[in-house]
Write an enzyme that holds these catalytic residues in place. Structure first.
Site, PDB file in Angstrom:
ATOM      1  N   PRO A  89       0.713  -1.223  -0.044  1.00 62.40           N
ATOM      2  CA  PRO A  89      -0.033   0.118  -0.151  1.00 62.40           C
ATOM      3  C   PRO A  89       0.762   1.097   0.006  1.00 62.40           C
ATOM      4  CG  PRO A  89      -0.517  -1.422   1.826  1.00 62.40           C
ATOM      5  CD  PRO A  89       0.379  -1.857   1.421  1.00 62.40           C
ATOM      6  N   GLU A 116       1.366  -7.984   8.506  1.00 65.56           N
ATOM      7  CA  GLU A 116       1.353  -6.565   8.529  1.00 65.56           C
ATOM      8  C   GLU A 116       2.517  -5.868   7.679  1.00 65.56           C
ATOM      9  OE1 GLU A 116      -1.141  -6.447  10.938  1.00 65.56           O
ATOM     10  OE2 GLU A 116      -0.102  -4.405  11.430  1.00 65.56           O
ATOM     11  N   ARG A 154      -0.493  -8.664 -21.516  1.00 66.96           N
ATOM     12  CA  ARG A 154      -1.186  -8.176 -22.670  1.00 66.96           C
ATOM     13  C   ARG A 154      -0.170  -7.324 -23.441  1.00 66.96           C
ATOM     14  NH1 ARG A 154      -6.491  -7.865 -21.936  1.00 66.96           N
ATOM     15  NH2 ARG A 154      -6.764  -6.235 -23.136  1.00 66.96           N
ATOM     16  N   ASP A 169      -5.370   0.125 -28.408  1.00 65.88           N
ATOM     17  CA  ASP A 169      -4.859   1.875 -28.546  1.00 65.88           C
ATOM     18  C   ASP A 169      -5.639   2.652 -27.411  1.00 65.88           C
ATOM     19  OD1 ASP A 169      -4.303   1.771 -32.253  1.00 65.88           O
ATOM     20  OD2 ASP A 169      -3.279   0.830 -30.206  1.00 65.88           O
TER      21      ASP A 169
HETATM   22  C1  9WO Z   1      -2.253  -4.741   7.630  1.00 61.64           C
HETATM   23  C2  9WO Z   1      -2.269  -4.073   8.655  1.00 61.64           C
HETATM   24  C3  9WO Z   1      -3.335  -4.200   9.760  1.00 61.64           C
HETATM   25  C4  9WO Z   1      -3.510  -3.044  10.715  1.00 61.64           C
HETATM   26  C5  9WO Z   1      -3.119  -1.869  10.408  1.00 61.64           C
HETATM   27  C6  9WO Z   1      -2.329  -1.420   9.354  1.00 61.64           C
HETATM   28  C7  9WO Z   1      -2.032  -2.645   8.493  1.00 61.64           C
HETATM   29  N1  9WO Z   1      -1.311  -2.571   7.373  1.00 61.64           N
HETATM   30  C8  9WO Z   1      -1.218  -3.547   6.897  1.00 61.64           C
HETATM   31  C9  9WO Z   1      -0.609  -3.983   5.758  1.00 61.64           C
HETATM   32  O1  9WO Z   1      -0.198  -2.941   5.054  1.00 61.64           O
HETATM   33  N2  9WO Z   1      -0.270  -5.289   5.384  1.00 61.64           N
HETATM   34  C10 9WO Z   1       0.292  -5.548   4.141  1.00 61.64           C
HETATM   35  C11 9WO Z   1      -0.613  -6.700   3.472  1.00 61.64           C
HETATM   36  C12 9WO Z   1       1.540  -5.776   4.277  1.00 61.64           C
HETATM   37  C13 9WO Z   1       2.031  -6.067   2.836  1.00 61.64           C
HETATM   38  C14 9WO Z   1       1.384  -7.199   2.119  1.00 61.64           C
HETATM   39  N3  9WO Z   1      -0.281  -6.684   2.443  1.00 61.64           N
HETATM   40  C15 9WO Z   1      -0.886  -5.903   1.416  1.00 61.64           C
HETATM   41  C16 9WO Z   1      -0.523  -5.716   0.154  1.00 61.64           C
HETATM   42  N4  9WO Z   1      -1.929  -5.362   1.698  1.00 61.64           N
HETATM   43  N5  9WO Z   1      -2.344  -4.564   0.525  1.00 61.64           N
HETATM   44  C17 9WO Z   1      -1.528  -4.794  -0.410  1.00 61.64           C
HETATM   45  C18 9WO Z   1      -1.510  -4.000  -1.381  1.00 61.64           C
HETATM   46  C19 9WO Z   1      -0.511  -4.069  -2.616  1.00 61.64           C
HETATM   47  C20 9WO Z   1      -0.377  -3.429  -3.771  1.00 61.64           C
HETATM   48  N6  9WO Z   1      -1.667  -2.515  -3.731  1.00 61.64           N
HETATM   49  C21 9WO Z   1      -2.228  -2.257  -2.700  1.00 61.64           C
HETATM   50  C22 9WO Z   1      -2.375  -2.878  -1.545  1.00 61.64           C
END
Ligand code: 9WO
Length: 247
Positions: A89, A116, A154, A169
């Site tokens: 994220p 996490e 793709r 395109d």
């Molecule tokens: C879990 C969490 C729980 C409580 C408070 C904060 C928190 N943050 C996270 C978190 O970021 N967990 C991630 C789970 C750790 C890396 C892998 N995970 C993930 C990747 N969740 N969302 C993504 C992601 C990847 C690409 N684009 C958007 C979201």
């Protein structure tokens, strides 16, 4: 193109890549995919890949060593140092231009985290970039990895048939796609725009570009901010706006 994914759920990545365009590309060998499980790189009795966070707090963190050893094995398998992308994220937003850039490379390594997150020392020392699907947290990086695999596949020459790639395109020139219609011509008393039935390809192309410009102006004006439109495109957009005002 070869894509390696390091993930605690390899089956999720393999099965998610076995349908449609991506599945066919892999079947034809135009894209090859290897998935590596950090759990195969731990040797304690419980095959521990995560541990409690230093400093306390909720949840668990993926350990450095299993990830590092899995990455070393991937690099040893291919002898090169391809780009390593961690899906998180906190990453930079995944855009079409990113996929286009990386699709020109021979190999890509994707790291899909869970829990996490992963030990920051792995991100700092082993990952070249962090990419994100958007500002939201899901349960892991695998779904984002599948999006990247699909978007890149793709773009590999030959993966999409000529007809499909022609349709591409409107996706990749920074505009939203034009509307699509198919048979029957009338359903629920709803018709198809006449121009699409005309067989006049020049008119159809002009109509589609006008619709892409208009849809982008309505739904994603921000995309137009970063795009310098040609005089023809400006004229078409003006025509679209006039038609909207008149209806
Ligand atoms: C879990 C969490 C729980 C409580 C408070 C904060 C928190 N943050 C996270 C978190 O970021 N967990 C991630 C789970 C750790 C890396 C892998 N995970 C993930 C990747 N969740 N969302 C993504 C992601 C990847 C690409 N684009 C958007 C979201």
């Amino acid at each position: 193109m070869h894509i390696d994914v390091i993930s605690l759920f390899p089956e999720m990545v393999v099965s998610g890549s076995s349908f449609g365009v991506v599945g066919k590309a892999i079947e034809k060998g135009m894209v090859t995919l290897s998935v590596w499980n950090p759990r195969d790189f731990v040797y304690d009795k419980h095959r521990t890949v995560d541990d409690r966070p230093f400093g306390g707090g909720p949840g668990m963190v993926m350990k450095y060593q299993p990830l590092k050893d899995a990455l070393e094995r991937v690099k040893a398998a291919h002898g090169k140092t391809p780009k390593v992308v961690y899906l998180s994220p906190q990453g930079k937003p995944i855009k079409q231009y990113l996929l286009e850039q990386v699709s020109k490379q021979k190999q890509l390594i994707l790291i899909a985290g869970r829990y996490e997150g992963i030990d920051e020392r792995f991100i700092e020392s082993c990952c070249d970039e962090e990419w994100s699907l958007g500002d939201f947290v899901i349960s892991g990086g695998e779904l984002a990895a599948l999006v990247v695999i699909d978007g890149i596949s793709r773009l590999i020459p030959g993966v999409l048939g000529a007809e499909e790639s022609a349709n591409e395109d409107s996706h990749v020139d920074g505009l939203l796609d034009h509307p699509h219609y198919t048979r029957p011509e009338i359903i629920d008393e709803k018709i198809v725009p006449e121009v699409l039935l005309s067989g006049n390809h020049a008119k159809i192309a002009r109509w589609r570009l006008k619709q892409s410009l208009g849809k982008t102006w309505i739904k994603r004006p921000d995309l137009l901010q970063n795009k310098s439109l040609t005089s023809e495109q400006l004229e078409l957009l003006e025509e679209f706006r006039t038609e909207i005002d008149e209806n």
